[in-house]
Design an enzyme around this catalytic site. Structure first.
Site, PDB file in Angstrom:
ATOM      1  N   CYS A  51      35.884  36.225  30.761  1.00  0.00           N
ATOM      2  CA  CYS A  51      37.226  36.446  31.274  1.00  0.00           C
ATOM      3  C   CYS A  51      37.614  37.807  31.392  1.00  0.00           C
ATOM      4  O   CYS A  51      37.606  38.536  30.286  1.00  0.00           O
ATOM      5  CB  CYS A  51      38.199  35.738  30.428  1.00  0.00           C
ATOM      6  SG  CYS A  51      40.011  35.965  31.069  1.00  0.00           S
ATOM      7  N   HIS A  70      37.766  25.833  40.831  1.00  0.00           N
ATOM      8  CA  HIS A  70      37.248  26.954  40.211  1.00  0.00           C
ATOM      9  C   HIS A  70      37.959  27.115  38.806  1.00  0.00           C
ATOM     10  O   HIS A  70      38.897  28.040  38.449  1.00  0.00           O
ATOM     11  CB  HIS A  70      37.261  28.344  41.078  1.00  0.00           C
ATOM     12  CG  HIS A  70      36.727  29.491  40.361  1.00  0.00           C
ATOM     13  ND1 HIS A  70      35.318  29.671  40.999  1.00  0.00           N
ATOM     14  CD2 HIS A  70      36.776  30.474  39.308  1.00  0.00           C
ATOM     15  CE1 HIS A  70      34.715  30.874  40.276  1.00  0.00           C
ATOM     16  NE2 HIS A  70      35.575  31.225  39.176  1.00  0.00           N
ATOM     17  N   HIS A  95      38.572  28.039  34.565  1.00  0.00           N
ATOM     18  CA  HIS A  95      37.875  29.117  33.547  1.00  0.00           C
ATOM     19  C   HIS A  95      38.237  28.254  32.177  1.00  0.00           C
ATOM     20  O   HIS A  95      39.205  27.578  32.142  1.00  0.00           O
ATOM     21  CB  HIS A  95      38.361  30.297  33.800  1.00  0.00           C
ATOM     22  CG  HIS A  95      38.047  31.120  34.657  1.00  0.00           C
ATOM     23  ND1 HIS A  95      38.184  32.589  34.888  1.00  0.00           N
ATOM     24  CD2 HIS A  95      37.287  31.043  35.695  1.00  0.00           C
ATOM     25  CE1 HIS A  95      37.377  32.903  35.706  1.00  0.00           C
ATOM     26  NE2 HIS A  95      36.759  32.031  36.341  1.00  0.00           N
ATOM     27  N   ASN A 127      34.385  31.795  33.332  1.00  0.00           N
ATOM     28  CA  ASN A 127      33.744  30.585  34.034  1.00  0.00           C
ATOM     29  C   ASN A 127      33.283  29.534  32.992  1.00  0.00           C
ATOM     30  O   ASN A 127      32.506  29.639  32.342  1.00  0.00           O
ATOM     31  CB  ASN A 127      32.572  31.173  34.976  1.00  0.00           C
ATOM     32  CG  ASN A 127      32.875  32.297  36.005  1.00  0.00           C
ATOM     33  OD1 ASN A 127      34.085  31.883  36.856  1.00  0.00           O
ATOM     34  ND2 ASN A 127      32.207  33.335  36.037  1.00  0.00           N
TER      35      ASN A 127
HETATM   36 MG    MG Z   1      35.403  32.738  37.987  1.00  0.00          MG
END
Ligand code: MG
Length: 293
Positions: free
Chosen positions: A241, A208, A210, A250
């Site tokens: 963020c 995951h 960013h 993301n």
């Molecule tokens: Mg996230």
């Protein structure tokens, strides 16, 4: 160069992780339409809501209604976040078939995020995850701040691995490793993987990432080289963020798809239909804070 995975599974987190962090509230009917469009674009794993306190997170208060209104599609897994046993009960009452629990590799972050130390989160999950598995649910475990914590700074792989291992031992089907503030570099990803891959099977490991510092795609490429084939992303880069207002958070699903397409890696996702879903949502909420398309 080692060979890359032939196929990648994308876990779409826009409707939950994304919308929860946008400064707007989306009506239930629009959420349902957005999620349905994402599923029709070929996304098979979609995080659709959270059974957290509606007082603390009002934007997710309609998760049960969203689940009830979503079409039941044979190959689509709708994932909801569940913080504790009470959340699991609500999820099961709403007909959830897949849940995610969340903890962190940094004690300070976990305290600030969920009011518990990591050990206390894991103690809760030791009952929760087996209960969910006994009920036939699919379970994902998030490990946030796996590289850098906004409060504690750099996090060592040795802090991440035991948390991932504990979640697997409790029965989690998949572990998602989060670069919560987007500070990881490809070297950091490679270093973590050297410690993590002997513990977590590749088929159960997601990243995951960013894009706060613009590193997300380079980090995806490093993870692909290490064999990772599951990535979280958010349609249109929804979410931003939370620790750097105005900055990207993301990774945008569109950007991830473009990279995977360039690398000739299959995803099963239709880029044009994904763009339609993002356009629909954007027409409802206005442009996300961060430009991605
Ligand atoms: Mg996230």
């Amino acid at each position: 160069m080692s060979s890359l995975p032939q196929r990648v599974r994308i876990v779409e987190v826009g409707p939950r992780d994304g919308l929860q962090n946008e400064p707007i509230t989306v009506p239930t009917a629009d959420k349902v339409r957005f999620i349905t469009m994402l599923a029709e674009a070929g996304l098979t794993d979609i995080e659709v809501g959270a059974f957290v306190s509606p007082q603390r997170v009002p934007r997710m208060a309609d998760t049960a209604e969203v689940l009830a209104q979503l079409p039941s599609l044979p190959f689509v897994r709708y994932i909801t976040l569940v913080p504790n046993l009470r959340g699991l009960e609500r999820a099961m009452a709403a007909g959830a078939r897949a849940i995610a629990v969340f903890t962190a590799a940094s004690d300070t972050f976990n305290q600030r995020n969920v009011g518990m130390r990591i050990a206390d989160s894991l103690r809760e999950f030791r009952t929760l995850i087996p209960a969910a598995k006994d009920a036939g649910l699919w379970v994902r475990g998030y490990v946030s701040t796996a590289f850098v914590c906004p409060y504690e700074g750099p996090i060592a792989p040795e802090q991440v691995v035991p948390v991932a291992q504990a979640l697997l031992d409790m029965g989690a089907d998949e572990i998602s490793i989060g670069d919560t503030i987007g500070h990881a570099t490809p070297e950091d990803v490679a270093r973590l993987n050297r410690t993590l891959l002997p513990v977590v099977p590749l088929s159960r490991l997601a990243y995951h990432l960013h894009d706060t510092r613009g590193n997300a795609l380079s980090n995806v490429q490093q993870a692909l080289r290490d064999g990772i084939a599951i990535f979280d992303a958010s349609a249109g880069g929804l979410g931003g963020c939370p620790f750097a207002p105005g900055a990207p958070g993301n990774l945008a699903t569109e950007s991830l798809l473009d990279l995977l397409h360039d690398l000739e890696i299959e995803t099963g996702v239709d880029r044009a239909r994904l763009a339609e879903a993002t356009r629909f949502l954007t027409s409802r909420i206005g442009r996300p804070q961060h430009e991605h398309s």
